[in-house]
Enzyme design. Structure first.
Site, PDB file in Angstrom:
ATOM      1  N   ASP A 160      -4.602  -6.278   5.484  1.00 35.72           N
ATOM      2  CA  ASP A 160      -5.474  -7.132   5.832  1.00 35.72           C
ATOM      3  C   ASP A 160      -5.356  -8.681   5.296  1.00 35.72           C
ATOM      4  O   ASP A 160      -5.841  -9.548   6.062  1.00 35.72           O
ATOM      5  CB  ASP A 160      -6.902  -6.653   5.769  1.00 35.72           C
ATOM      6  N   ASN A 187       0.831  -1.157  -0.029  1.00 34.31           N
ATOM      7  CA  ASN A 187       0.102   0.026   0.028  1.00 34.31           C
ATOM      8  C   ASN A 187       1.038   1.314   0.046  1.00 34.31           C
ATOM      9  O   ASN A 187       2.040   1.137   0.029  1.00 34.31           O
ATOM     10  CB  ASN A 187      -0.899   0.010   1.308  1.00 34.31           C
ATOM     11  N   PHE A 226      -4.849   3.489  14.944  1.00 28.70           N
ATOM     12  CA  PHE A 226      -5.191   4.590  14.013  1.00 28.70           C
ATOM     13  C   PHE A 226      -6.355   3.991  13.382  1.00 28.70           C
ATOM     14  O   PHE A 226      -6.389   2.933  13.248  1.00 28.70           O
ATOM     15  CB  PHE A 226      -3.969   4.689  13.218  1.00 28.70           C
ATOM     16  N   LYS A 242       9.420 -16.780 -10.239  1.00 31.03           N
ATOM     17  CA  LYS A 242       8.343 -15.845 -10.700  1.00 31.03           C
ATOM     18  C   LYS A 242       7.508 -16.517 -11.648  1.00 31.03           C
ATOM     19  O   LYS A 242       7.776 -17.364 -12.437  1.00 31.03           O
ATOM     20  CB  LYS A 242       9.482 -14.946 -11.635  1.00 31.03           C
ATOM     21  N   LYS A 253     -11.281  -3.271  19.286  1.00 27.75           N
ATOM     22  CA  LYS A 253      -9.784  -3.548  19.630  1.00 27.75           C
ATOM     23  C   LYS A 253      -9.471  -3.196  20.935  1.00 27.75           C
ATOM     24  O   LYS A 253      -8.112  -3.617  21.243  1.00 27.75           O
ATOM     25  CB  LYS A 253      -8.985  -3.070  18.532  1.00 27.75           C
ATOM     26  N   LYS A 273     -14.023   0.756  16.255  1.00 28.22           N
ATOM     27  CA  LYS A 273     -12.652   0.047  16.427  1.00 28.22           C
ATOM     28  C   LYS A 273     -12.024   0.295  17.726  1.00 28.22           C
ATOM     29  O   LYS A 273     -11.470  -0.530  18.248  1.00 28.22           O
ATOM     30  CB  LYS A 273     -11.547   0.890  15.195  1.00 28.22           C
TER      31      LYS A 273
HETATM   32  N1  CTP Z   1      -4.015  -3.012  12.280  1.00 26.42           N
HETATM   33  C1  CTP Z   1      -3.362  -3.881  12.545  1.00 26.42           C
HETATM   34  N2  CTP Z   1      -3.095  -5.269  11.999  1.00 26.42           N
HETATM   35  C2  CTP Z   1      -3.841  -5.550  10.864  1.00 26.42           C
HETATM   36  C3  CTP Z   1      -4.922  -4.613  10.605  1.00 26.42           C
HETATM   37  C4  CTP Z   1      -4.916  -2.986  11.348  1.00 26.42           C
HETATM   38  O1  CTP Z   1      -2.450  -3.773  13.892  1.00 26.42           O
HETATM   39  N3  CTP Z   1      -3.822  -6.644  10.681  1.00 26.42           N
HETATM   40  C5  CTP Z   1      -4.149  -1.780  12.960  1.00 26.42           C
HETATM   41  C6  CTP Z   1      -3.559  -0.554  12.245  1.00 26.42           C
HETATM   42  O2  CTP Z   1      -2.286  -0.508  12.536  1.00 26.42           O
HETATM   43  C7  CTP Z   1      -4.413   0.735  12.775  1.00 26.42           C
HETATM   44  C8  CTP Z   1      -5.587  -0.193  13.132  1.00 26.42           C
HETATM   45  O3  CTP Z   1      -5.549  -1.389  13.147  1.00 26.42           O
HETATM   46  O4  CTP Z   1      -3.970   1.149  13.827  1.00 26.42           O
HETATM   47  C9  CTP Z   1      -6.728   0.056  12.245  1.00 26.42           C
HETATM   48  O5  CTP Z   1      -6.391  -0.222  11.030  1.00 26.42           O
HETATM   49  P1  CTP Z   1      -7.691  -0.018   9.914  1.00 26.42           P
HETATM   50  O6  CTP Z   1      -6.954  -1.007   8.582  1.00 26.42           O
HETATM   51  O7  CTP Z   1      -7.971   1.220   9.420  1.00 26.42           O
HETATM   52  O8  CTP Z   1      -8.914  -1.040  10.308  1.00 26.42           O
HETATM   53  P2  CTP Z   1      -9.286  -2.573  10.152  1.00 26.42           P
HETATM   54  O9  CTP Z   1      -9.556  -3.199  11.436  1.00 26.42           O
HETATM   55  O10 CTP Z   1      -8.387  -3.268   9.057  1.00 26.42           O
HETATM   56  O11 CTP Z   1     -10.867  -2.410   9.625  1.00 26.42           O
HETATM   57  P3  CTP Z   1     -11.013  -1.934   8.122  1.00 26.42           P
HETATM   58  O12 CTP Z   1     -10.139  -2.360   7.014  1.00 26.42           O
HETATM   59  O13 CTP Z   1     -12.483  -2.761   8.051  1.00 26.42           O
HETATM   60  O14 CTP Z   1     -11.232  -0.341   8.182  1.00 26.42           O
END
Ligand code: CTP
Length: 403
Positions: free
Chosen positions: A279, A209, A326, A289, A344, A340
């Site tokens: 995720d 990303n 975040f 490859k 969490k 969240k």
């Molecule tokens: N985060 C994490 N581990 C993951 C996904 C997210 O530690 N596998 C943490 C990020 O570092 C951030 C927070 O979770 O502090 C929120 O991440 P975000 O991507 O906004 O939320 P998600 O829980 O993945 O939810 P969604 O993708 O549905 O918005």
């Protein structure tokens, strides 16, 4: 009076041991450090030190009796519990330690102890055999497990004429430890995750990303400058950081970030997870490859979920650890961030909206809203990531310094 205890209310509990003669000295030192002091004694204590002496040095009424009509809180003897910012028992006999550990409340001091919810400091004083007895040690362990602190006794000549451990710590040592309760610390250990993660597809490709890690690195620098020991678990980024207080751990994938973060967190006071963690990852990464099969075929990648690092830390976090996450949202921002925060088990969450110009991935600026568990919402302006890091660190220190 100004001093490290300025504006603080300290209750000195005095019990019936010979070391009670040192209590007026302790009270004087606390008053000199700026505290307002109230003394609460047991009946036996006033055999060793007179209420008049304590009243004179503390310049306050002395509580010796549950139903004392002279004191302003007489009908509610336990109202002192709301007045005190900390309670020191000096000297603490085996008897008061036993009562406190087992919830017995049969006089002014033990009743107060049972209802007191702020920091208690116990300064044992007794003979060596009593101190080393299994019953006393068990009672001390019970109190320690409840967050009660001890100022350890010293070795020396005891009142019973023997030498050994059991002498109450000196008043200046006890006063120093009371001051330390109210001195903001800055030697905290903080975990930060930053940057993106790369999820391997094959030997040359990955899913990633646009995160650059700037926010997390700014946080690491800010906290390190404040004296914290920072463990910075960084995904792939071009950023450089050199600071004696920062231990950088480079990782590539979400799984590697998970392994490093969960192991570091155990010894940390707080964690701020700012990384943009993927995720999902391909269920299988080829170590060669991958070739096109034909000129027309599409390709399908099967993705499996990565562990949620933040949610995992939220589940394992102890009462004395703080967790900040975040949230990057595009719509329904406040609502999603609050969900969240709850889900969490965070102490506060830093919300970025992709709707805000100049905020989020890659920019040198950010615009965040900080939402805490008590529903407080702090809207920030667009500012440099360094200044946003200061706001987040200020908020975190409010939690840390109240530990
Ligand atoms: N985060 C994490 N581990 C993951 C996904 C997210 O530690 N596998 C943490 C990020 O570092 C951030 C927070 O979770 O502090 C929120 O991440 P975000 O991507 O906004 O939320 P998600 O829980 O993945 O939810 P969604 O993708 O549905 O918005």
């Amino acid at each position: 009076m100004t001093g490290p205890l300025s504006g603080k209310h300290i209750i000195v509990g005095i019990t019936g041991g010979i070391a009670a003669y040192k209590a007026p000295m302790l009270v004087r030192l606390l008053v000199k450090a700026g505290a307002e002091v109230m003394c609460a004694t047991t009946e036996h204590a006033i055999q060793f030190v007179t209420p008049l002496t304590l009243e004179t040095v503390s310049n306050n009424h002395v509580y010796t009796d549950l139903f004392d009509n002279k004191n302003p809180h007489s009908t509610e003897h336990i109202s002192l519990k709301d007045w005190g910012d900390a309670l020191v028992i000096a000297p603490a006999t085996a008897n008061i330690i036993g009562k406190y550990a087992n919830g017995i409340a049969d006089d002014a001091l033990s009743t107060l102890l049972l209802s007191f919810r702020k920091q208690v400091l116990v300064c044992p004083a007794m003979n060596t055999q009593m101190l080393e007895s299994p019953a006393l040690q068990r009672n001390m362990d019970i109190l320690r497990s409840q967050g009660v602190a001890f100022v350890e006794s010293a070795s020396g000549e005891l009142a019973c004429g023997t030498y050994g451990n059991g002498r109450m710590a000196e008043p200046d040592e006890i006063a120093k430890q009371v001051c330390a309760l109210f001195t903001p610390r800055n030697d905290y250990k903080i975990l930060i995750t930053a940057g993106p993660t790369y999820e391997k597809i094959d030997a040359v490709r990955f899913i990633g990303n646009f995160s650059t890690g700037k926010m997390g690195f700014a946080l690491a620098e800010e906290l390190a400058n404040r004296g914290c020991q920072v463990s910075l678990v960084a995904g792939p980024t071009h950023l450089d950081i050199k600071h004696p207080n920062i231990k950088r751990i480079d990782v590539l994938s979400a799984q590697e970030m998970y392994d490093a973060a969960t192991s570091e967190f155990q010894s940390c006071n707080a964690a701020i997870l700012s990384a943009a963690v993927a995720d999902f990852r391909p269920d299988h990464a080829a170590d060669y490859k991958i070739k096109k099969q034909s000129d027309t075929d599409d390709m399908t990648l099967h993705l499996v979920q990565n562990p949620d690092i933040l949610a995992t830390l939220g589940k394992s976090k102890r009462d004395n650890q703080f967790l900040i996450g975040f949230a990057l949202e595009t719509d329904n921002e406040l609502d999603n961030a609050r969900k969240k925060l709850e889900k969490k088990n965070l102490d506060f969450i830093v919300l970025n909206s992709l709707q805000d110009k100049g905020a989020g991935f890659g920019h040198d600026t950010n615009k965040v809203t900080i939402i805490d568990r008590n529903g407080n919402i702090q809207h920030g302006e667009l500012k440099s990531k360094q200044l946003v890091a200061k706001d987040i660190a200020d908020k975190l220190f409010l939690y840390l310094n109240n530990l």
